[in-house]
Design an enzyme around this catalytic site. Structure first.
Site, PDB file in Angstrom:
ATOM      1  N   LEU A 183      20.400  -8.043  14.470  1.00 56.45           N
ATOM      2  CA  LEU A 183      20.703  -7.176  15.611  1.00 56.45           C
ATOM      3  C   LEU A 183      21.422  -5.945  15.070  1.00 56.45           C
ATOM      4  O   LEU A 183      22.617  -5.984  14.777  1.00 56.45           O
ATOM      5  CB  LEU A 183      21.570  -7.913  16.631  1.00 56.45           C
ATOM      6  CG  LEU A 183      20.839  -8.833  17.623  1.00 56.45           C
ATOM      7  CD1 LEU A 183      20.055  -9.931  16.898  1.00 56.45           C
ATOM      8  CD2 LEU A 183      21.832  -9.476  18.583  1.00 56.45           C
ATOM      9  N   ILE A 184      20.672  -4.879  14.870  1.00 55.90           N
ATOM     10  CA  ILE A 184      21.193  -3.710  14.156  1.00 55.90           C
ATOM     11  C   ILE A 184      21.561  -2.593  15.122  1.00 55.90           C
ATOM     12  O   ILE A 184      20.805  -2.271  16.040  1.00 55.90           O
ATOM     13  CB  ILE A 184      20.173  -3.223  13.103  1.00 55.90           C
ATOM     14  CG1 ILE A 184      20.781  -2.133  12.222  1.00 55.90           C
ATOM     15  CG2 ILE A 184      18.875  -2.739  13.761  1.00 55.90           C
ATOM     16  CD1 ILE A 184      19.973  -1.829  10.978  1.00 55.90           C
ATOM     17  N   LYS A 265      26.739  -8.885  25.655  1.00 57.58           N
ATOM     18  CA  LYS A 265      26.388  -9.576  24.406  1.00 57.58           C
ATOM     19  C   LYS A 265      25.521 -10.801  24.689  1.00 57.58           C
ATOM     20  O   LYS A 265      24.599 -11.109  23.920  1.00 57.58           O
ATOM     21  CB  LYS A 265      27.665  -9.993  23.665  1.00 57.58           C
ATOM     22  CG  LYS A 265      28.454  -8.824  23.085  1.00 57.58           C
ATOM     23  CD  LYS A 265      27.678  -8.109  22.002  1.00 57.58           C
ATOM     24  CE  LYS A 265      28.436  -6.934  21.418  1.00 57.58           C
ATOM     25  NZ  LYS A 265      29.614  -7.317  20.639  1.00 57.58           N
ATOM     26  N   GLY A 287      26.697  -8.596  13.019  1.00 59.13           N
ATOM     27  CA  GLY A 287      27.777  -8.118  12.158  1.00 59.13           C
ATOM     28  C   GLY A 287      29.152  -8.414  12.722  1.00 59.13           C
ATOM     29  O   GLY A 287      30.123  -7.751  12.360  1.00 59.13           O
ATOM     30  N   GLN A 296      34.820 -10.554  20.282  1.00 59.75           N
ATOM     31  CA  GLN A 296      34.673 -11.321  19.048  1.00 59.75           C
ATOM     32  C   GLN A 296      35.834 -12.276  18.806  1.00 59.75           C
ATOM     33  O   GLN A 296      36.220 -12.544  17.668  1.00 59.75           O
ATOM     34  CB  GLN A 296      34.478 -10.359  17.862  1.00 59.75           C
ATOM     35  CG  GLN A 296      33.172  -9.587  17.972  1.00 59.75           C
ATOM     36  CD  GLN A 296      33.020  -8.488  16.941  1.00 59.75           C
ATOM     37  OE1 GLN A 296      33.754  -8.437  15.960  1.00 59.75           O
ATOM     38  NE2 GLN A 296      32.071  -7.586  17.154  1.00 59.75           N
ATOM     39  N   CYS A 456      12.069  15.465   1.155  1.00 56.15           N
ATOM     40  CA  CYS A 456      12.484  14.279   0.414  1.00 56.15           C
ATOM     41  C   CYS A 456      11.247  13.766  -0.305  1.00 56.15           C
ATOM     42  O   CYS A 456      10.129  14.210  -0.039  1.00 56.15           O
ATOM     43  CB  CYS A 456      13.097  13.212   1.326  1.00 56.15           C
ATOM     44  SG  CYS A 456      11.922  12.491   2.501  1.00 56.15           S
TER      45      CYS A 456
END
Length: 482
Positions: A183-184, A265, A287, A296, A456
């Protein structure tokens, strides 16, 4: 050129069958990564190492750098493989290789030997060390903490002159463990946790909950693509983007202020679990670190876990923020994270640190779960290898050019290390360096009367950044692809 790949020590203590499987997978991963640099290279596996042989000397640095970022590799030896006849021949070859390097330095000789010989490893160390000491007047033997360690490997009738040793990232080869879904968010924590699972042998897919529009998704795509391209490009992975704005809107309207963070969440875990089940992924990765924010705490994390049977991995659970930021700096995601907007923290003004299950469930009874089902059903699933192509299609308003005009300046947006290794020089046009992770804060300081041609090496980051800058209102950008 030849490289000897040394295995991560935990691989060498596995049973024979598991060790062979890990080595086979690592060999395949190396081939998948290096074929972009030299299609003719050979990758040969042995019981205790893997050999990489390539012909294109121009790709030496690129191949060496790529090897240091493949999970499962402890270190890499760049070697010159030559035949020898006796110990004196070994000394002469070592003298020719190391004379300049040992001038004015302290040194010791370390030898590893395989095969049947008339001498031992220690005898070679003494003979070669004594010879080098005699023939290089300014050099001096020092067996502990020398300036230079002369590494030699003797295998049957071949001598490996070790020209350099380069540390890998260790861990297990990707593909030796099962797939996970990260989960980014683009911040410090999710990038580091994704890296840690890749390093442990998992193929990491990415799930992004978009709360901030197109610019936010572009930024997170950059982080995910960077992590995959740098550490996990041996495998195909998914980038799943879910538009979570309708879910947030429903929560803001229907859920009590203090419970919003935990409910959000829980909704994310529900949605990610559906995605994981759809693609046969065994676990979610977050994270989260204990006590870092209100959602958390142990009580709240337990309530979040309760909504799904899918295993949730939290590799950073005991890490403090400073440690996480240091890891982000090491893997190269720190600057991404510093410029990434944070949306989740503003959803609740007075969040609870010890939510009550019955109260959370009562609040969720007011929630229309068809909204959650719909956003998951409409999720955008992209193969990470196709992000470049899709971005090219999306950047329809940004022109791609191969030449340049009088008012054009090429903007090299590669990282500082890449620019140092391979500086860009184009005749007839100015080249300015500004790493991609500084564009969001520094591009506005550039001369806006100029047209900036973003460049790039592969064209992926330049297209993503061009789209981002367009979103920010800069019209004087193009993509340079010679």
């Amino acid at each position: 050129m030849k490289f000897i790949i040394k295995l991560f020590p935990e691989i060498t203590i596995k049973s024979q069958s598991v060790r062979l499987r890990f080595i086979k997978i690592l060999t395949g991963n190396i081939r998948n990564v290096l074929k972009h640099y030299d299609e003719t290279l050979a990758v040969v596996r042995h019981w205790d190492n893997i050999e990489v042989r390539a012909k294109d000397e121009n790709q030496r640095l690129a191949i060496r750098d790529a090897l240091t970022r493949i999970p499962g590799i402890h270190h890499i030896l760049e070697v010159e493989d030559v035949p020898f006849t006796d110990m004196h021949d070994i000394f002469e070859k070592a003298l020719a290789q190391y004379r300049e390097q040992l001038e004015g330095k302290t040194f010791c000789v370390r030898v590893k030997r395989r095969g049947k010989h008339e001498f031992s490893s220690i005898e070679v160390e003494r003979y070669v060390g004594g010879g080098l000491n005699q023939h290089i007047e300014s050099a001096r033997v020092k067996l502990t903490n020398p300036d230079v360690t002369v590494h030699l490997e003797v295998e049957d009738d071949r001598l490996l002159l070790i020209k350099g040793r380069y540390e890998g990232i260790g861990g297990f080869p990707i593909g030796t463990q099962e797939d996970v879904l990260s989960l980014i968010s683009g911040g410090f924590d999710s990038g580091v946790s994704s890296y840690m699972l890749m390093r442990r042998g998992c193929r990491v897919h990415y799930c992004f909950f978009n709360l901030g529009g197109a610019a936010h998704e572009i930024g997170v795509r950059q982080v995910a693509h960077y992590l995959w391209n740098r550490f996990g490009s041996s495998h195909r992975v998914r980038f799943v983007a879910i538009n979570f704005e309708p879910v947030v809107g429903e929560i803001l309207e229907k859920v009590d202020d203090g419970q919003m963070g935990v409910v959000l969440k829980r909704m994310m875990v529900r949605a990610a679990s559906k995605v994981a089940e759809r693609y046969g992924v065994q676990a979610l990765v977050t994270g989260e670190a204990l006590g870092q924010v209100s959602s958390q705490t142990l009580t709240n994390l337990r309530l979040i876990d309760n909504v799904s049977d899918t295993l949730i991995l939290r590799p950073l659970i005991s890490y403090d923020k400073e440690h996480i930021i240091n890891l982000a700096r090491q893997i190269g995601t720190e600057d991404f994270a510093r410029t990434m907007p944070e949306y989740c923290g503003v959803i609740s003004k007075s969040p609870t640190v010890k939510a009550i299950k019955a109260k959370i469930e009562a609040e969720e009874e007011n929630f229309d779960f068809s909204i959650l089902d719909k956003v998951v059903e409409e999720a955008n699933n992209v193969d990470m290898r196709e992000i470049a192509q899709q971005t090219q299609q999306e950047v329809v308003e940004v022109e791609t050019v191969s030449g340049f005009g009088a008012n054009d300046v090429i903007l090299d947006i590669r990282s500082v290390d890449e620019q140092d290794d391979k500086p860009l020089k184009v005749e007839g046009v100015d080249v300015v360096s500004l790493p991609f992770y500084k564009l969001s804060t520094k591009f506005g300081d550039l001369d806006q009367s100029k047209t900036w041609l973003l460049w790039c090496e592969r064209g992926v980051m330049s297209r993503l950044q061009a789209l981002y800058l367009r979103e920010q209102g800069f019209a004087n950008v193009k993509v340079y692809r010679p």
